[in-house]
Design a protein around this motif. Structure first.
Motif, PDB file in Angstrom:
ATOM      1  N   MET A  13       0.841  -1.193   0.000  1.00 31.28           N
ATOM      2  CA  MET A  13       0.000   0.000   0.000  1.00 31.28           C
ATOM      3  C   MET A  13       0.876   1.243   0.000  1.00 31.28           C
ATOM      4  O   MET A  13       1.785   1.368   0.810  1.00 31.28           O
ATOM      5  CB  MET A  13      -0.908   0.011   1.236  1.00 31.28           C
ATOM      6  N   SER A  14       0.619   2.165  -0.926  1.00 29.72           N
ATOM      7  CA  SER A  14       1.382   3.403  -0.999  1.00 29.72           C
ATOM      8  C   SER A  14       0.687   4.494  -0.213  1.00 29.72           C
ATOM      9  O   SER A  14      -0.502   4.389   0.126  1.00 29.72           O
ATOM     10  CB  SER A  14       1.537   3.840  -2.456  1.00 29.72           C
ATOM     11  N   ALA A  15       1.428   5.573   0.065  1.00 28.79           N
ATOM     12  CA  ALA A  15       0.833   6.699   0.790  1.00 28.79           C
ATOM     13  C   ALA A  15      -0.330   7.296   0.022  1.00 28.79           C
ATOM     14  O   ALA A  15      -1.320   7.738   0.612  1.00 28.79           O
ATOM     15  CB  ALA A  15       1.901   7.756   1.053  1.00 28.79           C
ATOM     16  N   SER A  16      -0.228   7.304  -1.307  1.00 29.86           N
ATOM     17  CA  SER A  16      -1.291   7.907  -2.123  1.00 29.86           C
ATOM     18  C   SER A  16      -2.585   7.109  -2.064  1.00 29.86           C
ATOM     19  O   SER A  16      -3.671   7.656  -2.266  1.00 29.86           O
ATOM     20  CB  SER A  16      -0.825   8.035  -3.576  1.00 29.86           C
ATOM     21  N   SER A  17      -2.482   5.802  -1.789  1.00 30.57           N
ATOM     22  CA  SER A  17      -3.684   4.968  -1.722  1.00 30.57           C
ATOM     23  C   SER A  17      -4.124   4.679  -0.290  1.00 30.57           C
ATOM     24  O   SER A  17      -5.034   3.888  -0.066  1.00 30.57           O
ATOM     25  CB  SER A  17      -3.433   3.632  -2.445  1.00 30.57           C
ATOM     26  N   ALA A  18      -3.475   5.312   0.674  1.00 24.30           N
ATOM     27  CA  ALA A  18      -3.804   5.080   2.074  1.00 24.30           C
ATOM     28  C   ALA A  18      -5.191   5.614   2.401  1.00 24.30           C
ATOM     29  O   ALA A  18      -5.612   6.639   1.859  1.00 24.30           O
ATOM     30  CB  ALA A  18      -2.776   5.753   2.970  1.00 24.30           C
ATOM     31  N   PRO A  19      -5.922   4.949   3.287  1.00 21.21           N
ATOM     32  CA  PRO A  19      -7.223   5.468   3.705  1.00 21.21           C
ATOM     33  C   PRO A  19      -7.066   6.784   4.450  1.00 21.21           C
ATOM     34  O   PRO A  19      -6.038   7.033   5.073  1.00 21.21           O
ATOM     35  CB  PRO A  19      -7.756   4.365   4.627  1.00 21.21           C
ATOM     36  N   VAL A  20      -8.062   7.601   4.373  1.00 20.36           N
ATOM     37  CA  VAL A  20      -8.041   8.880   5.082  1.00 20.36           C
ATOM     38  C   VAL A  20      -8.396   8.633   6.548  1.00 20.36           C
ATOM     39  O   VAL A  20      -9.456   8.093   6.858  1.00 20.36           O
ATOM     40  CB  VAL A  20      -9.038   9.877   4.460  1.00 20.36           C
ATOM     41  N   ILE A  21      -7.477   8.990   7.427  1.00 15.75           N
ATOM     42  CA  ILE A  21      -7.696   8.837   8.870  1.00 15.75           C
ATOM     43  C   ILE A  21      -7.843  10.229   9.457  1.00 15.75           C
ATOM     44  O   ILE A  21      -6.914  11.035   9.434  1.00 15.75           O
ATOM     45  CB  ILE A  21      -6.529   8.097   9.544  1.00 15.75           C
ATOM     46  N   ARG A  22      -9.003  10.533   9.969  1.00 11.51           N
ATOM     47  CA  ARG A  22      -9.260  11.864  10.516  1.00 11.51           C
ATOM     48  C   ARG A  22      -8.801  11.943  11.964  1.00 11.51           C
ATOM     49  O   ARG A  22      -8.960  10.993  12.719  1.00 11.51           O
ATOM     50  CB  ARG A  22     -10.749  12.208  10.406  1.00 11.51           C
ATOM     51  N   ARG A  23      -8.250  13.079  12.317  1.00 16.14           N
ATOM     52  CA  ARG A  23      -7.762  13.282  13.669  1.00 16.14           C
ATOM     53  C   ARG A  23      -8.900  13.106  14.677  1.00 16.14           C
ATOM     54  O   ARG A  23      -9.971  13.694  14.541  1.00 16.14           O
ATOM     55  CB  ARG A  23      -7.166  14.690  13.804  1.00 16.14           C
ATOM     56  N   GLY A  24      -8.658  12.278  15.674  1.00 13.35           N
ATOM     57  CA  GLY A  24      -9.643  12.079  16.725  1.00 13.35           C
ATOM     58  C   GLY A  24     -10.733  11.085  16.406  1.00 13.35           C
ATOM     59  O   GLY A  24     -11.640  10.887  17.225  1.00 13.35           O
ATOM     60  N   GLU A  25     -10.664  10.431  15.245  1.00 10.29           N
ATOM     61  CA  GLU A  25     -11.721   9.473  14.940  1.00 10.29           C
ATOM     62  C   GLU A  25     -11.577   8.248  15.840  1.00 10.29           C
ATOM     63  O   GLU A  25     -10.501   7.965  16.385  1.00 10.29           O
ATOM     64  CB  GLU A  25     -11.714   9.082  13.470  1.00 10.29           C
ATOM     65  N   PRO A  26     -12.680   7.503  16.046  1.00  9.08           N
ATOM     66  CA  PRO A  26     -12.646   6.373  16.979  1.00  9.08           C
ATOM     67  C   PRO A  26     -11.578   5.341  16.613  1.00  9.08           C
ATOM     68  O   PRO A  26     -11.274   5.124  15.438  1.00  9.08           O
ATOM     69  CB  PRO A  26     -14.056   5.774  16.852  1.00  9.08           C
ATOM     70  N   HIS A  27     -11.013   4.728  17.643  1.00 12.56           N
ATOM     71  CA  HIS A  27     -10.057   3.630  17.512  1.00 12.56           C
ATOM     72  C   HIS A  27      -8.750   4.062  16.860  1.00 12.56           C
ATOM     73  O   HIS A  27      -8.082   3.262  16.192  1.00 12.56           O
ATOM     74  CB  HIS A  27     -10.672   2.460  16.738  1.00 12.56           C
ATOM     75  N   THR A  28      -8.380   5.320  17.050  1.00 13.90           N
ATOM     76  CA  THR A  28      -7.070   5.786  16.598  1.00 13.90           C
ATOM     77  C   THR A  28      -6.303   6.332  17.795  1.00 13.90           C
ATOM     78  O   THR A  28      -6.885   6.705  18.813  1.00 13.90           O
ATOM     79  CB  THR A  28      -7.179   6.890  15.529  1.00 13.90           C
TER      80      THR A  28
END
Length: 217
Positions: free
Chosen positions: A1-16
């Protein structure tokens, strides 16, 4: 998996978890649950282990003396999901080889590398198969929560000796205090330039671990 195809992880979202400049996913995160449908780690590679954070702090504390930077090659043995590997690549820009015997941890490692926009080199290898050739050019070795069976004590001791003989400058192994780890520490203190120190942190929660630090003479 490349950085360009990484899922978007929002700051403060659950389970992060965001700590020390990196983002980690907990076991309940949707992306981790997705991976678990196809990849089930079999050698305790099922979560982020707490001792990793104490090694991160130790590396940050000693970065000047170790010369951590783009010219440094760090090998993280028993890398699991890769939090320590990710931290070193992102914080110091070092070259990182992430080693584990279980091929099913590497999708989790690659996911964390992608969401943190770093690159690490995965290597599937058992500790006893890390030959002098594999260790050539490595400057620092780290391992968090890797000495949990009695049979691992002599294996890790022999690996440490090979690594020091090949020119590795420092080895740091952290553990919450299992008996096989203390057996390893006693053997290293008796025969090598080793010391055992206790480290604590309050981030991301109250944690403590013993760090076995071995320096090349």
């Amino acid at each position: 998996m490349s950085a360009s195809s990484a899922p978007v992880i929002r700051r403060g979202e659950p389970h992060t978890l965001s700590t020390r400049g990196i983002t980690l996913l907990r076991a309940g995160h949707r992306e981790v649950r997705r991976l678990k449908r196809e990849h089930i780690p079999s050698i305790h590679g099922n979560k982020v282990w707490n001792s990793s954070f104490l090694i991160m702090d130790e590396l940050n504390r000693s970065r000047a003396g170790l010369g951590l930077g783009a010219d440094t090659h760090l090998m993280d043995i028993g890398c699991g999901w890769g939090p320590l590997s990710i931290y070193v690549a992102k914080r110091f820009g070092a070259r990182v080889t992430a080693v584990d015997a279980d091929q099913d941890v590497f999708p989790y490692l690659q996911l964390h590398a992608a969401i943190n926009r770093v690159e690490v080199t995965p290597l599937r290898c058992r500790f006893e198969k890390l030959t002098r050739q594999r260790l050539d050019g490595v400057d620092v070795i780290t391992g968090a929560d890797i000495c949990f069976w009695d049979e691992l004590t002599p294996v890790l001791y022999n690996l440490i000796r090979r690594a020091l003989g090949q020119g590795v400058r420092r080895i740091i192994i952290a553990d919450p205090g299992r008996s096989p780890f203390y057996a390893l520490a006693e053997r290293c203190q008796a025969h090598l330039n080793a010391r055992l120190v206790e480290r604590r942190t309050q981030t991301p929660k109250a944690l403590s671990a013993e760090l076995l630090i071995i320096d090349r003479d």
